[in-house]
Motif scaffolding. Sequence first.
Motif, PDB file in Angstrom:
ATOM      1  N   SER A  82      25.309 -26.402 -25.259  1.00 19.40           N
ATOM      2  CA  SER A  82      26.558 -25.696 -24.976  1.00 19.40           C
ATOM      3  C   SER A  82      27.445 -26.597 -24.127  1.00 19.40           C
ATOM      4  N   ILE A  83      28.722 -26.299 -24.134  1.00 19.73           N
ATOM      5  CA  ILE A  83      29.719 -27.100 -23.427  1.00 19.73           C
ATOM      6  C   ILE A  83      30.017 -26.454 -22.076  1.00 19.73           C
ATOM      7  N   LEU A  84      29.985 -27.261 -21.017  1.00 17.65           N
ATOM      8  CA  LEU A  84      30.405 -26.791 -19.696  1.00 17.65           C
ATOM      9  C   LEU A  84      31.921 -26.737 -19.668  1.00 17.65           C
ATOM     10  N   ARG A  85      32.471 -25.689 -19.113  1.00 18.00           N
ATOM     11  CA  ARG A  85      33.920 -25.557 -18.964  1.00 18.00           C
ATOM     12  C   ARG A  85      34.253 -25.685 -17.491  1.00 18.00           C
ATOM     13  N   ARG A  86      35.258 -26.487 -17.183  1.00 19.53           N
ATOM     14  CA  ARG A  86      35.697 -26.634 -15.787  1.00 19.53           C
ATOM     15  C   ARG A  86      36.884 -25.722 -15.555  1.00 19.53           C
ATOM     16  N   VAL A  87      36.822 -24.950 -14.472  1.00 18.70           N
ATOM     17  CA  VAL A  87      37.929 -24.051 -14.120  1.00 18.70           C
ATOM     18  C   VAL A  87      38.183 -24.147 -12.625  1.00 18.70           C
ATOM     19  N   VAL A 101      32.018 -23.110 -15.867  1.00 14.46           N
ATOM     20  CA  VAL A 101      31.822 -21.785 -16.432  1.00 14.46           C
ATOM     21  C   VAL A 101      31.085 -21.910 -17.760  1.00 14.46           C
ATOM     22  N   ARG A 102      30.081 -21.071 -17.931  1.00 15.44           N
ATOM     23  CA  ARG A 102      29.385 -20.963 -19.207  1.00 15.44           C
ATOM     24  C   ARG A 102      29.084 -19.493 -19.427  1.00 15.44           C
TER      25      ARG A 102
END
Length: 135
Positions: A82-87, A101-102
């Motif tokens: 899965s891809i890590l999302r930066r917020v 965020v995952r």
Amino acid sequence: SGVKLAIPFEGKDVPSRASEFAHPDTIIGLSVLAYRYEGLRYKDFGEIIQTLRSSLEKETGPFKQRKSNQRYEEWVKEAGGSILRRVLHHDLEGADSLSYVRSGDVFREAEEDTKEVVSLRFLKPSNQLPMEKLY
């Protein structure tokens, strides 16, 4: 030369004439078998990632909708990752901090033993840890 095909050569870029390997279909088939049995070399993997990154930079539009990014995310998903999302996260004290965020959960840093990888936009081929995790 940068060609990565399974062909016996007599000299540089000159395949053997009498060889059954001179036929294009045989070349493709043997190349696929070589990758299937030996796997993708780390150097070749690095070149693929670099090509994807170059394509991503040349494409226009939102990063999520670019073809290179979609291909990368599809590969990660098919590999079970899965891809890590930066917020940017605004905490209760009013300070902003960068979080990942995952699946709607906010956490401070990625665990090394998970299959979570950074998005293609933030991936740097010179950074060994994320590259080894992807490989």
